[in-house]
Structure formats: structure tokens, C-alpha cells
Design an enzyme around this catalytic site. Sequence first.
Site, PDB file in Angstrom:
ATOM      1  N   PHE A 473       0.823  -1.215   0.000  1.00 41.94           N
ATOM      2  CA  PHE A 473       0.000   0.000   0.000  1.00 41.94           C
ATOM      3  C   PHE A 473       0.859   1.268   0.000  1.00 41.94           C
ATOM      4  O   PHE A 473       0.600   2.198   0.757  1.00 41.94           O
ATOM      5  CB  PHE A 473      -0.969   0.002   1.191  1.00 41.94           C
ATOM      6  N   HIS A 474       1.855   1.298  -0.889  1.00 41.02           N
ATOM      7  CA  HIS A 474       2.751   2.450  -0.982  1.00 41.02           C
ATOM      8  C   HIS A 474       2.815   3.019  -2.399  1.00 41.02           C
ATOM      9  O   HIS A 474       3.907   3.222  -2.936  1.00 41.02           O
ATOM     10  CB  HIS A 474       4.160   2.060  -0.522  1.00 41.02           C
ATOM     11  N   PRO A 475       1.686   3.325  -3.043  1.00 32.12           N
ATOM     12  CA  PRO A 475       1.760   3.899  -4.393  1.00 32.12           C
ATOM     13  C   PRO A 475       2.393   5.285  -4.355  1.00 32.12           C
ATOM     14  O   PRO A 475       2.175   6.062  -3.421  1.00 32.12           O
ATOM     15  CB  PRO A 475       0.293   3.956  -4.830  1.00 32.12           C
TER      16      PRO A 475
END
EC number: 1.1.99.1
Length: 565
Positions: A473-475
Amino acid sequence: MTTREFDYIICGAGSAGNVLATRLTEDPGVTVLLLEAGGPDYRFDFRTQMPAALAYPLQGRRYNWAYETDPEPHMNHRRMECGRGKGLGGSSLINGMCYIRGNALDYDNWATHKALEDWAYLDCLPYFRKAETRDVGPNDYHGGDGPVSVTTSKPGVNPLFEAMVEAGVQAGYPRTDDLNGYQQEGFGPMDRTVTPRGRRASTARGYLDQARARPNLEIVTHALADRILFSGKRATGVTFLHGSARVTAHARREVLVCSGAIASPQLLQRSGVGPGEWLRELDIPVVLDLPGVGRNLQDHLEMYIQFECKEPVSLYPALKWWNQPKIGLEWMLNGTGLGASNHFEAGGFIRTRDDDPWPNIQYHFLPVAINYNGSNAIEMHGFQAHVGSMRSPSRGRVKLKSRDPHAHPSILFNYMAEALDWREFRDAIRATREIMRQPALDRFRGRELNPGADLKSDNELDTFVRARAETAFHPSCSCKMGYDDMAVVDNEGRVHGIDGLRVVDASIMPIITTGNLNAPTIMIAEKIADRIRQHKPLERSNAQYYVANGAPARGGKPARAPAVV
């Protein structure tokens, strides 16, 4: 609501937008409109306020945009999760609360790019410190009076944490007392964005609570930005949807897009700023053909390496519904107990090869075997390492599919597209197995549950990664900062070729950082806030920091040699 004028309009009340809203309204003569598509950060909702409940917001849509990728071609064509926060606080309202700034060399590497010299680590460190209040006090690396509460793990929380850190050291890797201090490389306690009262320290709590009552700040929730308005090549305002109304607000100075690595390029494209061929496909009038908008998309991918625990010391009992009321009551009344922690209290960063200049693998240790989003819990006492590579060379894109602001864009991370990705994930699995078989874990370590000890060959490990690796969850990086042909913003977040428009969030990172992204995003907003206000930058730090300079990735031989494969 009628048409109004403000000095600044901020689209997105997340990790960056709340920083800007708070800092800009410190000047009483400046007016700010802060738009947020989601709702308030309800302080009575345990799902967002209790650290241990971090999986709950990802399981619904009240606080989560719940994006999905297009079928990922190198991941068995899976459509993969891309959760993003919705509500005051943005993704700081639903993230895992791991406070990791990245490696000093991430920022020094940014600074080697044309005209980004002032993004070196020692230029960024003062802004990390400005944002933070750390529970164990300030020093050269940490702040003592910032808006974000940071708690560091203390000894004795769970014996598995100390055993996993010690196992990493026994495997030959360094020990570090502070993953955000002099040396990131190694294993040690994790910092977390949690208040002294055991509540999530989102930017809504840390920043907006200071600013909500200011007469020069107007916060509008459930306000979905539709388009940025332009007069020629100058941004002049925003139209947004509020209930059944379409509202127009004008910006006397600037429009600040802080909608995150998915929604920021989506909003720019919907407004006519982006790759011309993409815009013409949807009959969007082209304000500026800017080819980098939505490209260069990056993320962290991770695996869960899971083991049975032979002693009943894991968090497995806390997953049972009959134990949860007691946990919740202690948290609600006292701010203590299992509910007051995100349970990522130890972790680390390693180099898997001596020629890696800084860590390429991150570990989060967890004393239970379960997916990050709360799914696939193993029905026994267990523990796991979340493991993934940090700077994949693979690049993806965010592409508009519709002019409808409610429609999700097409997202493709293009995970595992490069040979280096596969090498690093194989290295990570094998390094993790070696760590887990060290003497410090002998009393706890049972069977390897995932991937499973029988999976040993490159092909077998690759098959596991394709089927089981998940997003961290690190775009980021989809509106990158720089001055090359694919750059979207300059070194102060100003969109190239457009006046009065900035992007300020994780999308402007040129290259993803080594670790979680909430802390770097807050720092970016603090730093650019000073530029918007035309304040002199904070004085450059002179703190020392570790550089491997070709040193071996391991300082010694492992206490127990790796198993023969």
C-alpha cells in the site's frame, strides 16, 4: 453554497493536504479551502482510532477508496488491491502507522537529479524533525514539539519481537537502535504514529486539530473534486461535487493538489493536464500535453513468510471475538493494552548483496500469522515477517478511464516486470529463512507455513511470489518531481507549464523511498509549505548518517549456517 474565493484551494485532506492547510493558515491574512471527498475522522470509531484495528478500514469503503489494479501481467493476471484513505487524514487515517522516513541515501539520490539539490537528506531532516514529537524525546534526528506523535517500541512487549531482532543479528546483520536515526540498516524497534493515549496519530489529529477553529480555514467534507479550472495556462479554481450540488470555488493564488498517487494524476488528467493521446481518447480538451502525468507509478510489493509458534505467546487469541471486548475496553478507558499498538513493533532493513549501496529489503515483524488486511488468518499460534524489495525498477501508470469523477482510473503497477525484481524476492525468501533458523528463535519456531519448506528452487519460489505477494500500500511517483521529459512538477511542486498549480503528495517522489511513505509525505508537505509561504528554508542539518561504502552486507558469519538447499 455559492461561488467563493480563497487564496488557496487544497484538493485532498490527507497526509500532505492537512499539513499545507495547517501551515498556510498560520498566516491570519491567508484564506484556505480544504476539500475532502470522504467524511470526518470520527474519533469514536474504533476502526480508525484503535491502532490494533488497522485492518478494519481496508475491509470496507467508508474510509477506503478500494481501488483495484488492472490484471497484473507478471502476477498470474491477478487484480490486486490498492487501498487508499478516504476521509480527513487520507491514508494516514487507515495506514499501518509505521513511522519510517526512508534511508538517507534515498534523498541524496534524489538530489543528484537536475535542480533537486535541495532535496538531499540533510536538507530534509529538519522538516522530519519539525513534524514530529517523539515519546522518548528529541535529538539530532527526532523532534520534540511537532504535530505528529511518534511512539517507539519498548522492551518486553512480546518475546517474539526481541527474538526476531536477535535472530537477525545472529544471522550476521547489524543491530540498530533507531531505524530513523544514524543507521537505518539493521534490525531494531519500530517507530509508530500513535499518541501517548494509544490513539492513531493521523494528520487530521496532529495537524488539523490545531487549525480547525481558525476563521481563515474552511474544511468541506464529502466534497469530490471534479475539475481544476484554468484561464489559459493558469489554474484559477476548482469545481467539486457536494451532495447534489456542483460548486465552483476560485483561487486567488494557487490550487494545491494533494489527492495522492492515484487520484492526483486522475484529477490532473480529468482537468486536461496529462498525456495528450490519453486525454483525446476521452474527448477532454487539452490544457497542457504533459506526458508524465500518471506515469512512473511505483509501489512496494511484499510477502508473508509465516511460521508456526511452539509457545502460546502470539496474538492468535486476540483474533477470537470473545477476547476482543476486554481488549477494546482497556484501550477505550486507559489507552493501553493490545489495542494501543499496531503490533509492528520490530523490523529492519538489509542489503542482500555487498554491492547494494543501501538496503534493498524491508522487514516488518508481526507476532501472529495473518494478512495485512485481516484476511487468511492462520488458525494457530504463529508469527511472520512481511518482506519485500524497496526500489523495484518496474514502472506502472495511472490512466483515466472516464470523465466521471466517481469512476476509478485504470491502474497498472506492472509488478515484477524486471529480472532484478525476481532476484531480490528470491534473495529475500532465502535470507528470511536463514534469519528464522537462528538460535534466538529455537524455542518459538515451528513449521514453516508459508511459502512452505518444500519450496526451494527458483521456479518454486517464483511461483509463490506470483500467487501470494501483495501490495504494501505504498503507491507513489506518478507525478514525479524533476526536469526531464517525464517530470510533472519542479523542485517546489509547481506543475511545469502551468501557473498557480502545484502537486504536493507522494506522487511527486521521483523514486520511491526505502520504507513506508507516510513520514516522507508529511516531510514533503512541510518543506513545500515553507516555499509557498516564501519562508527561508530551515537550516540544513549537520547530523551524521551511515553510508555502507562497499562494506559487507553482513558483519559476520551467521551463528547457524543456512540449510543446504
